[in-house]
Design a protein around this motif. Structure first.
Motif, PDB file in Angstrom:
ATOM      1  N   GLU A 171       0.831  -1.212   0.000  1.00 38.95           N
ATOM      2  CA  GLU A 171       0.000   0.000   0.000  1.00 38.95           C
ATOM      3  C   GLU A 171       0.863   1.258   0.000  1.00 38.95           C
ATOM      4  O   GLU A 171       0.561   2.234  -0.703  1.00 38.95           O
ATOM      5  N   ASP A 172       1.955   1.228   0.768  1.00 42.94           N
ATOM      6  CA  ASP A 172       2.857   2.379   0.807  1.00 42.94           C
ATOM      7  C   ASP A 172       3.533   2.588  -0.548  1.00 42.94           C
ATOM      8  O   ASP A 172       3.756   3.720  -0.988  1.00 42.94           O
ATOM      9  N   ALA A 185       1.041   4.089  -2.910  1.00 40.69           N
ATOM     10  CA  ALA A 185       0.767   5.481  -2.547  1.00 40.69           C
ATOM     11  C   ALA A 185       1.957   6.405  -2.825  1.00 40.69           C
ATOM     12  O   ALA A 185       1.871   7.616  -2.621  1.00 40.69           O
TER      13      ALA A 185
END
Length: 353
Positions: A78-79, A82
């Protein structure tokens, strides 16, 4: 007595020099690339240790890498999505979304080699080595890029074996109705489990071991390197065991945000990770030797070809549904046939059209 030019003594010149120096420092700081590294053991694990050497090696290729450790793979991905990191190191089950060609290396049974009625684990690793060599070569560079994403390397985690709480569940028939772990982000696993009439149970790396050890799962498929971190001996107990018939050899893959790195960095990165193959193999073999001999169980010789056929049928079905990449499956068949040319499947050049 000579004097330094007056321009060097002007305050404006000093200010300009200071500004240039600060600008240089800022550019240097911006050039640092953050790499999110998932390792089940965090910063003390083998994957993170290899990533540390990677960061050192890549300095000569114009990249300064800052490693950020994760034990939760989902958060690492997810990081990365993002933009909080420029690269991520995670299992191919998670990175397949960014490059399906490399992600399909971990397809069911695609490294399985059977010789004289026995599973040849070492030959299976040679299949994987050859495939990683193909994908790490400059000729495959374009295949390793998908939009903004580029595969920066592939690192084997070791053969993943069926691990059961009860050795009576050592045939396809006996697994009917049983609860088997499946990553919900890897549709292929659920499809395979349903194919044999078992019940897929959604798990994540973070809760897989706990669910198995607490009796919420009848079977998990994991490599030997997971045995100690997940304390699988608790779930195996006196009645369980590990079947020496690998279903897949999972890999960790390095995914790059291509535009964040110098031109040509991907090729250099893939070559680094290719050179770590034997290092990975030593880690795997050490882990396998650390598991008590009594825990291992060999499948009856007569049943092994049946599993090979089952794996292949499942693999092709999953590919036809667009989950596995067909090019990768054909590359893997070519590698299998170079390692074991006498196999009946080698009568035809391709696995799937």
């Amino acid at each position: 007595m000579s004097h330094a030019p007056r321009s060097f003594l002007r305050p404006q010149s000093l200010a300009l020099a200071a500004a240039a120096l600060l600008s240089s420092v800022a550019v240097s700081a911006q050039a640092k690339n953050v790499v999110c590294v998932w390792d089940v053991a965090g910063k003390t694990g083998d994957v993170f240790a290899t990533a540390t050497d990677y960061a050192l090696a890549m300095q000569k290729h114009g990249a300064t890498l800052e490693l950020k450790g994760y034990t939760d793979e989902r958060v690492a991905i997810e990081d990365f999505r993002a933009g909080q990191c420029d690269a991520v190191v995670a299992t191919s089950f998670r990175t397949r979304q960014f490059n399906n060609i490399a992600g399909s290396i971990d397809s069911i049974g695609s490294t399985l080699i059977i010789k004289n009625g026995k599973v040849d684990i070492d030959a299976g690793y040679e299949v994987l080595r050859k495939v990683i060599q193909v994908f790490s070569s400059p000729a495959a560079s374009k295949m390793m890029v998908d939009g903004n994403y580029e595969v920066g390397g592939i690192f084997p985690l070791g053969a993943a074996y069926p691990i059961v709480r009860d050795r009576k569940n050592n045939t396809v028939e006996s697994l009917a109705g049983k609860k088997i772990a499946a990553f919900d982000y890897d549709k292929a696993q659920g499809m395979m489990i349903q194919r044999i009439g078992a019940q897929p149970v959604s798990v994540d790396v973070s809760n897989l071991g706990t669910k198995f050890n607490n009796g919420l799962l009848d079977m998990v498929t994991l490599p030997a390197v997971a045995y100690k971190p997940f304390e699988l001996q608790k779930g195996i107990g006196k009645t369980g065991g590990i079947g020496r018939l690998p279903i897949v050899i999972p890999t960790v893959q390095i995914m790059l945000n291509k535009g964040k790195f110098p031109e040509g960095f991907g090729d250099k990165s893939r070559q680094f990770w290719l050179a770590q193959f034997d290092r990975a193999l030593n880690i795997v073999k050490t882990a396998e030797k650390g598991i008590p001999a009594a825990v291992w169980e060999d499948f009856p010789a007569e049943s092994i070809p049946k599993y090979a056929v089952m794996y292949r049928e499942a693999r092709l079905d999953i590919a036809k549904q667009g989950i596995y990449n067909k090019t990768t499956l054909n590359v893997m068949k070519k590698a299998r046939c170079s390692v074991n040319p006498s196999d009946a499947e080698c009568a035809t050049p391709r696995e799937i059209d």
